[in-house]
Design an enzyme around this catalytic site. Structure first.
Site, PDB file in Angstrom:
ATOM      1  N   ASP A   1     -18.740 -54.612  62.792  1.00 42.67           N
ATOM      2  CA  ASP A   1     -18.663 -55.990  62.303  1.00 42.67           C
ATOM      3  C   ASP A   1     -19.197 -57.020  63.278  1.00 42.67           C
ATOM      4  O   ASP A   1     -19.038 -56.904  64.489  1.00 42.67           O
ATOM      5  CB  ASP A   1     -17.207 -56.332  61.963  1.00 42.67           C
ATOM      6  CG  ASP A   1     -16.761 -55.651  60.676  1.00 42.67           C
ATOM      7  OD1 ASP A   1     -17.447 -55.826  59.657  1.00 42.67           O
ATOM      8  OD2 ASP A   1     -15.748 -54.921  60.712  1.00 42.67           O
TER       9      ASP A   1
ATOM     10  N   GLU B   1     -13.308 -55.542  47.864  1.00 44.52           N
ATOM     11  CA  GLU B   1     -13.228 -54.742  49.083  1.00 44.52           C
ATOM     12  C   GLU B   1     -12.278 -55.458  50.027  1.00 44.52           C
ATOM     13  O   GLU B   1     -12.506 -56.599  50.413  1.00 44.52           O
ATOM     14  CB  GLU B   1     -14.615 -54.583  49.720  1.00 44.52           C
ATOM     15  CG  GLU B   1     -14.602 -53.668  50.928  1.00 44.52           C
ATOM     16  CD  GLU B   1     -15.957 -53.601  51.649  1.00 44.52           C
ATOM     17  OE1 GLU B   1     -16.972 -54.059  51.101  1.00 44.52           O
ATOM     18  OE2 GLU B   1     -15.970 -53.109  52.784  1.00 44.52           O
TER      19      GLU B   1
END
Lengths: 264, 417
Positions: free
Chosen positions: A62, A51
């Site tokens: 995040d 990824e």
């Protein structure tokens, strides 16, 4: 290419009795010229896919580790276009491991959805993950990805009601990304007790493999979660280890995590 | 010939009026034309759907309206006056200028119209905690205030740079019982505080409501904030008709995220004779790279859950906004403003730091009213516009907040520090 390549890679790993492991790395963290070596290193370590994160100025899904990595990547001039160009220079000719792009919506919206998907195909990208694009808005890109047979990997969360989980699982291509914490990416001491029920429910209802991500940072956690699904995605810990130059630790983490199937 | 062109003109006018008389934005997916939507992680989607349902239910519940009106009247101090600025009108020598005095609200700005409503929604959803973002601290203070009033736990995220610039507002929030958390990520300003508030919300969504401070963010926030702020425009409409016997000819309001302006404009959208003007911050100059004019200079993109006009670089990375006014210092704008710009119903323009500073001083000197630096942008443009209008016309300025918070900054700036 695309969906088939992800399926094929997953089947090979599972046929060998392994759990699936997908590492997340931030494109451009440490420079784009190391990308090829890093992907090959991960492929050799036994990952099922890579990824690859595209840095964004405002990554709301995040935690601090990946935010910082994105900041470093942006500071050295990484852009979506530069990443796709770099990939094109080696991935198209190299089938070591499937590549999945993780990008927030704005960089690709700005790039142009059609052009982005066409360029992904040219660069050998097999799947796409967009963390800020829920089911309600996905028609913006879903049709275009379909035309190019690039897997559109959906994220499901612990807050999703059951019917919604099932609908998301039904739509997901390649695999289903099970966000397994309440919150953002980044290391956690432990996952809640209800995470096992959550993964079991997904596993029962998903026509595609289920991988648990967010908050997974150790072999123990990988084992714990993999027992209830097909494997794990590890981001912040991998990003951190690479940033500290501890490549060997990355390899150990991957190899320790995928062996779950053999031990059971 | 002339007749047919008149007819054509009439037809065109009618055509333009049709969509306006049926203005029902946003649609059920949260779209204002091609703008808006819900671009958030899946983790937050159920909370948005829950909020939407709770809001639709509350809106149609007379008890909610009654309760909201009670607090707006008895606690906030509504209705606020629509004041005829006689001295200013004389000085400018054009249209009659009226000031909608949102600066007289409790906590000194329009922000509390929204936070009172959203706090009541929080209680209705059975949540006990509130998270909010703040730039200069005005929305943070308005949120901390209602949390104190209703016994809600309150966490406010604020950029570390803003905390340094607005120490007193940090102390005010703490005095009101809120916890202020410093955000050092990114540029350490409002945009980054909003990111952190969204992240916190995702981690605590089961017991926490996010009181977003402007008409931005994912659906249903732009709609909820607009509806709650529409009290400004509704009162204004009634007051101006009472005082002058007709609708105003023009209304001017400042636009950062755009909550005071959308609240002022919304009740007038169907009244085509009323010219609506939104004033963005041109910072050091609209052609410099230091401004906050998302509509005038930005491009379509997605930030904080909504598709709207944004300041961004050629790679789709969000760029920093600049303005002397912290409340306008945001690289995006509410999606309804982008829509109203696209349809041409509202005219958007921009005022520089220097022009806003002049207006700040002019209003203080001429009317004895120190405006917030945000509102001073609206005043600055209104003065230009009023001059070009006839003396029998009227112009309303939305004076969104008072300027006490800005006095020190203006002093430093004028002394060249």
């Amino acid at each position: 290419m695309g969906k088939e390549r992800i399926e094929q890679s997953f089947q090979e790993k599972q046929a060998a009795g392994q759990k699936l492991f997908i590492p997340y790395i931030m494109a451009g963290d440490g420079g784009l010229d190391i990308l090829e070596d890093r992907i090959n290193f991960l492929a050799k370590s036994g990952v099922a896919a890579v990824e690859l994160g595209i840095p964004f100025s405002d990554p709301i899904a995040d935690g601090p580790t990946i935010q910082a990595a994105g900041g470093r990547a942006l500071a050295n001039g990484t852009s979506l276009k530069a990443v796709l160009d770099q990939l094109q220079s080696f991935v198209a000719a190299n089938t070591a491991v499937p590549i999945i792009l993780m990008t927030y919506l704005n960089p690709i919206y700005n790039y142009g959805i059609e052009k982005f998907v066409a360029d992904c195909e040219k660069s050998g990208v097999d799947g796409i993950i967009i963390p800020d694009l829920p089911m309600e808005e996905e028609e913006l890109i879903a049709g275009v990805l379909q035309e190019h047979s690039i897997a559109f990997i959906r994220l499901v969360a612990m807050t999703s009601p059951k019917e919604r989980m099932i609908e998301i699982a039904k739509r997901s291509e390649g695999f289903l990304y099970a966000v397994s914490v309440m919150g953002t990416t980044g290391a956690r001491q432990s996952h809640g007790a209800n995470v096992q029920d959550y993964l079991d429910t997904l596993k029962e209802n998903s026509p595609v493999p289920v991988l648990a991500g967010f908050g997974v940072s150790s072999i123990e956690q990988a084992h714990e979660l993999s027992a209830h699904c097909d494997g794990v995605i590890v981001g912040s810990r991998i990003v951190e280890l690479f940033d500290q130059g501890q490549d060997e630790e990355v390899r150990k983490l991957i190899q320790g995590s995928i062996e779950v199937g053999v031990r059971r | 010939m002339r007749k047919s062109s008149d007819l054509l003109h009439l037809l065109k006018t009618i055509e333009r009026m049709i969509p306006l008389t049926t203005y029902t934005m946003p649609d059920e997916t949260g779209r204002f034309g091609s703008f808006g939507g819900r671009f958030v992680p899946e983790l937050l989607m159920p909370a948005l759907l829950e909020l939407e349902e709770a809001y639709e239910k509350a809106k149609n519940d007379p008890q909610f309206t009654e309760e909201l009106n009670y607090y707006l009247q008895q606690y906030v101090g509504r209705e606020t006056p629509l004041y005829f600025a006689k001295q200013l009108t004389k000085e400018v020598g054009g249209a009659n200028i009226y000031l909608k005095r949102e600066d007289l609200n409790h906590t000194g700005a329009h922000k509390i119209n929204n936070t009172v409503g959203q706090a009541l929604l929080t209680l209705r959803m059975g949540k006990k905690k509130v998270v909010a973002e703040t730039g200069a601290g005005q929305h943070g203070v308005a949120t901390a205030t209602v949390c104190a009033l209703f016994g809600l736990e309150c966490i406010v995220f604020m950029g570390e740079e803003d905390i340094r610039r607005q120490k007193l507002n940090v102390f005010r929030m703490e005095l009101l019982g809120a916890e202020v958390r410093s955000v050092s990520q990114g540029s350490g300003t409002l945009k980054d505080a909003t990111n952190e508030a969204l992240r916190y919300w995702a981690s605590n969504v089961n017991d926490t409501h996010y009181i977003l401070g402007s008409a931005v963010g994912p659906h249903p926030f732009p709609k909820i904030v607009r509806d709650l702020q529409s009290v400004i425009g509704k009162e204004t409409k009634q007051q101006i008709v009472e005082q002058t016997g007709k609708l105003p000819d023009a209304i001017v309001a400042c636009v950062g995220g755009g909550s005071n302006s959308i609240g002022m404009f919304h009740p007038f959208i169907k009244d085509e004779s009323v010219k609506l003007v939104g004033v963005e911050a041109a910072g050091a100059g609209i052609d410099s790279d230091q401004h906050a004019a998302s509509i005038t200079k930005g491009r379509k993109g997605i930030l904080h859950g909504t598709l709207s006009n944004l300041l961004q670089d050629e790679n789709g990375q969000i760029t920093e906004a600049f303005s002397i006014s912290a409340g306008l210092d945001y690289p995006g704008v509410g999606p309804e403003h982008s829509h109203l710009n696209e349809t041409g119903r509202v005219h958007y323009t921009a005022i520089t730091d220097a022009e806003a500073l002049d207006a700040f001083q002019a209003l203080s000197r001429i009317e004895g009213i120190i405006p917030a630096l945000e509102s001073a942008h609206a005043v600055a443009y209104a003065l230009k516009l009023a001059k070009e209008m006839d003396t029998n016309q009227t112009l309303v300025i939305c004076l969104s907040g008072r300027g006490d918070k800005d006095v020190e900054q203006v002093k430093n700036r004028l002394e060249g520090k």
